[in-house]
Design a protein around this motif. Structure first.
Motif, PDB file in Angstrom:
ATOM      1  N   UNK A  91       0.830  -1.205   0.000  1.00  0.00           N
ATOM      2  CA  UNK A  91       0.000   0.000   0.000  1.00  0.00           C
ATOM      3  C   UNK A  91       0.864   1.254   0.000  1.00  0.00           C
ATOM      4  N   UNK A  92       1.936   1.247   0.779  1.00  0.00           N
ATOM      5  CA  UNK A  92       2.822   2.409   0.799  1.00  0.00           C
ATOM      6  C   UNK A  92       3.476   2.634  -0.557  1.00  0.00           C
ATOM      7  N   UNK A  93       3.825   1.559  -1.240  1.00  0.00           N
ATOM      8  CA  UNK A  93       4.434   1.694  -2.564  1.00  0.00           C
ATOM      9  C   UNK A  93       3.451   2.294  -3.565  1.00  0.00           C
ATOM     10  N   UNK A  94       2.210   1.830  -3.516  1.00  0.00           N
ATOM     11  CA  UNK A  94       1.204   2.360  -4.429  1.00  0.00           C
ATOM     12  C   UNK A  94       0.954   3.831  -4.149  1.00  0.00           C
ATOM     13  N   UNK A  95       0.856   4.175  -2.874  1.00  0.00           N
ATOM     14  CA  UNK A  95       0.607   5.577  -2.503  1.00  0.00           C
ATOM     15  C   UNK A  95       1.729   6.471  -3.007  1.00  0.00           C
ATOM     16  N   UNK A  96       2.972   6.029  -2.857  1.00  0.00           N
ATOM     17  CA  UNK A  96       4.096   6.844  -3.320  1.00  0.00           C
ATOM     18  C   UNK A  96       4.123   6.951  -4.838  1.00  0.00           C
ATOM     19  N   UNK A  97       3.622   5.900  -5.522  1.00  0.00           N
ATOM     20  CA  UNK A  97       3.624   5.907  -6.988  1.00  0.00           C
ATOM     21  C   UNK A  97       2.690   6.963  -7.564  1.00  0.00           C
ATOM     22  N   UNK A  98       1.745   7.434  -6.773  1.00  0.00           N
ATOM     23  CA  UNK A  98       0.842   8.474  -7.268  1.00  0.00           C
ATOM     24  C   UNK A  98       1.609   9.735  -7.661  1.00  0.00           C
ATOM     25  N   UNK A  99       2.789   9.913  -7.089  1.00  0.00           N
ATOM     26  CA  UNK A  99       3.593  11.080  -7.444  1.00  0.00           C
ATOM     27  C   UNK A  99       4.338  10.927  -8.756  1.00  0.00           C
ATOM     28  N   UNK A 100       4.397   9.699  -9.307  1.00  0.00           N
ATOM     29  CA  UNK A 100       5.120   9.460 -10.567  1.00  0.00           C
ATOM     30  C   UNK A 100       4.178   9.257 -11.752  1.00  0.00           C
ATOM     31  N   UNK A 101       2.913   9.551 -11.581  1.00  0.00           N
ATOM     32  CA  UNK A 101       1.931   9.222 -12.607  1.00  0.00           C
ATOM     33  C   UNK A 101       2.195   9.964 -13.911  1.00  0.00           C
ATOM     34  N   UNK A 102       2.171   9.213 -15.001  1.00  0.00           N
ATOM     35  CA  UNK A 102       2.386   9.771 -16.338  1.00  0.00           C
ATOM     36  C   UNK A 102       1.299   9.296 -17.282  1.00  0.00           C
ATOM     37  N   UNK A 103       0.992  10.131 -18.242  1.00  0.00           N
ATOM     38  CA  UNK A 103       0.017   9.790 -19.277  1.00  0.00           C
ATOM     39  C   UNK A 103       0.450  10.469 -20.574  1.00  0.00           C
ATOM     40  N   UNK A 104       0.092   9.887 -21.697  1.00  0.00           N
ATOM     41  CA  UNK A 104       0.404  10.515 -22.976  1.00  0.00           C
ATOM     42  C   UNK A 104      -0.458  11.751 -23.237  1.00  0.00           C
ATOM     43  N   UNK A 105      -1.626  11.814 -22.607  1.00  0.00           N
ATOM     44  CA  UNK A 105      -2.522  12.939 -22.883  1.00  0.00           C
ATOM     45  C   UNK A 105      -2.314  14.110 -21.927  1.00  0.00           C
ATOM     46  N   UNK A 106      -1.362  13.997 -20.999  1.00  0.00           N
ATOM     47  CA  UNK A 106      -1.030  15.092 -20.100  1.00  0.00           C
ATOM     48  C   UNK A 106       0.448  15.407 -20.276  1.00  0.00           C
ATOM     49  N   UNK A 107       0.732  16.609 -20.734  1.00  0.00           N
ATOM     50  CA  UNK A 107       2.111  17.024 -21.002  1.00  0.00           C
ATOM     51  C   UNK A 107       2.415  18.252 -20.151  1.00  0.00           C
ATOM     52  N   UNK A 108       3.426  18.125 -19.327  1.00  0.00           N
ATOM     53  CA  UNK A 108       3.810  19.220 -18.421  1.00  0.00           C
ATOM     54  C   UNK A 108       2.623  19.710 -17.604  1.00  0.00           C
ATOM     55  N   UNK A 109       1.801  18.752 -17.156  1.00  0.00           N
ATOM     56  CA  UNK A 109       0.673  19.084 -16.293  1.00  0.00           C
ATOM     57  C   UNK A 109      -0.557  19.595 -17.008  1.00  0.00           C
ATOM     58  N   UNK A 110      -0.524  19.643 -18.332  1.00  0.00           N
ATOM     59  CA  UNK A 110      -1.651  20.172 -19.109  1.00  0.00           C
ATOM     60  C   UNK A 110      -2.222  19.091 -20.012  1.00  0.00           C
ATOM     61  N   UNK A 111      -3.551  18.958 -19.993  1.00  0.00           N
ATOM     62  CA  UNK A 111      -4.188  17.986 -20.873  1.00  0.00           C
ATOM     63  C   UNK A 111      -4.038  18.409 -22.326  1.00  0.00           C
ATOM     64  N   UNK A 112      -3.680  17.461 -23.183  1.00  0.00           N
ATOM     65  CA  UNK A 112      -3.643  17.673 -24.630  1.00  0.00           C
ATOM     66  C   UNK A 112      -4.788  16.844 -25.206  1.00  0.00           C
ATOM     67  N   UNK A 113      -5.964  17.439 -25.371  1.00  0.00           N
ATOM     68  CA  UNK A 113      -7.156  16.659 -25.734  1.00  0.00           C
ATOM     69  C   UNK A 113      -7.052  15.964 -27.082  1.00  0.00           C
ATOM     70  N   UNK A 114      -6.182  16.457 -27.954  1.00  0.00           N
ATOM     71  CA  UNK A 114      -6.037  15.839 -29.269  1.00  0.00           C
ATOM     72  C   UNK A 114      -5.614  14.374 -29.170  1.00  0.00           C
ATOM     73  N   UNK A 115      -5.020  13.997 -28.044  1.00  0.00           N
ATOM     74  CA  UNK A 115      -4.614  12.605 -27.903  1.00  0.00           C
ATOM     75  C   UNK A 115      -5.818  11.665 -27.968  1.00  0.00           C
TER      76      UNK A 115
END
Length: 462
Positions: free
Chosen positions: A399-423
């Protein structure tokens, strides 16, 4: 960068904001489909309701509001209905709750616009929230005030960042999240003298070590079909190498050197998979001990405990991030947004979201699917009340590992904290998953795949 002020404009401007065009809403379909969520329709939408006195911090509140929720199934509905019922009793008002299939959210929103029955509060995926916020149909001032009341510093950075409105406020209040990681059999790794599968080198070495197809055993399991699972698995490898599909200006950069390197590595790794598999296939292979590591979401926690028992849970480790140039974890966040409306409706909506996010209500919320509905509040994830759960107790260290992983979350549709809806237009055509399938299953040249898929993506955006 102050939050948007959506409450002080004149009625004409407010009406214009709520008249979000059907065309723009329909474009949400490809974004919603990319979340991989499902639900069940039913209940009532926003049923209007007159303003009235209530507990709104001295403000006039509405006697009735509408609440849409894309969490589905009995595991979700029963506790969420209890939370809402408790709020109704304490606030002396009515909340018409409707559970909406996330795959149908575009159509449902369009229909609600046409009939002027948009809800007041929605529990939606980040892509949908960001698009609605950018189109001006949400009150970011209201959700930002809830974030402040709950405690901005108490939210995990990753989920909160995804809800940002670009002006210092938030389009939504993060509610829960799940992350993806590499799950592995600790005893097998220890016996082989292997490091946990975190770095590219460690993952490849383990896959080579365990791969023995003649004895029906495979090195690693991840998505290789042309589907969302393949895209999700690939995301954290690509992002760990700094590779993107789009830049922040929505230019296609899939043919970058970083992406070519990732595809080359993925082709190597793909030699050690059982072939073209679904997420259910690779999960079953792990349970049958036909593979010793596989990519899967944190929804695995209750599933593995129920199907395989505490012994396998104790022997299952988690690599919560993939490392190359940087640490990366794929994940999804759901949050509450508040639709722009009268001051009375906004006050009631804020009260509802605040109620859900605090105290026993929030513990009950994140207990609906332990691992799948991970708390986004640090105080909750560390609390005894949250940990007092059969599934969470069995997976205590994880559980602690999963909680800490929330800080490393990445997505192709979010770039520099901004959603790129075209994705959304790219994911709806499965162009990333197609690239994975080409290099892993068809054996196509990675450079060629990067070039050709990039051209397909540019055509999709024209």
């Amino acid at each position: 960068m102050p939050p948007h002020d959506n409450t002080g404009h004149d009625r004409a401007a407010e009406t214009q904001r709520r008249s979000l065009s059907r065309r723009r809403l329909l474009e949400l379909g490809s974004i919603a489909a990319a979340t991989g969520l499902a639900g069940c329709g039913g209940g009532d939408g926003n049923d209007g309701g007159d303003g009235g006195d209530g507990d709104g911090g001295g403000q006039e509140t509405a006697s009735k509001i509408g609440y849409w929720n894309i969490h589905n199934g009995d595991d979700f509905r029963e506790p969420i209905n209890t939370i809402v019922s408790n709020f109704q009793e304490s606030a002396g008002m009515t909340v018409n709750t409707r559970y909406v299939d996330n795959d149908d959210i575009s159509e449902q929103l369009s229909s609600a616009v046409a009939s002027d029955t948009l809800p007041n509060v929605g529990l939606l995926a980040i892509q949908t929230i960001q698009r609605l916020g950018a189109d001006g149909t949400l009150s970011s001032e209201s959700t930002t005030s809830v974030v402040d009341e709950v405690g901005e510093d108490d939210f995990r950075d990753g989920p909160l960042q995804f809800m940002g409105d670009g002006e210092g406020g938030y389009y939504g209040v993060p509610a829960d999240a799940w992350v993806q990681g590499i799950w592995y059999r600790k005893s097998a790794f220890e016996e082989a003298g292997l490091e946990p599968p975190v770095t590219w080198d460690a993952i490849l070495t383990a896959a080579e070590t365990f791969h023995d197809p003649d004895n029906d055993t495979y090195g690693i399991g991840f998505g290789t079909q042309v589907d969302a699972y393949a895209r999700q698995c690939f995301t954290q490898f690509a992002r760990s190498n700094g590779a993107k599909v789009l830049d922040e200006d929505a230019n296609v950069v899939f043919d970058s050197q970083e992406m070519v390197e990732t595809l080359e590595y993925y082709q190597q790794l793909g030699q050690y998979t059982p072939g073209s598999v679904t997420f259910n296939d690779t999960r079953s292979l792990y349970g049958n001990q036909q593979e010793h590591m596989f990519l899967y979401s944190s929804y695995l926690l209750p599933d593995l405990l129920a199907d395989e028992g505490e012994e396998m849970v104790a022997d299952t480790g988690l690599a919560p991030a993939t490392e190359k140039q940087r640490r990366s974890t794929y994940g999804q966040v759901l949050g509450h947004c508040i639709f722009d409306d009268s001051d009375a409706k906004l006050a009631s909506s804020r009260n509802l979201v605040n109620h859900i996010m605090t105290g026993d209500s929030y513990v009950k919320w994140v207990h609906t699917q332990p691992g799948g509905t991970m708390p986004v509040l640090k105080s909750t994830s560390e609390s005894e009340a949250y940990r007092d759960n059969e599934t969470l107790s069995a997976w205590s260290d994880t559980i602690n590992q999963i909680s800490s992983a929330l800080g490393n979350m990445d997505r192709f549709d979010v770039v520099n904290g901004t959603l790129v809806p075209e994705f959304g237009q790219i994911s709806s055509q499965s162009l990333v998953a197609e690239a994975v399938n080409r290099v892993c299953i068809k054996g196509d040249d990675p450079q060629t795949v990067a070039t050709e898929q990039a051209e397909k993506m540019r055509s999709a955006l024209e």
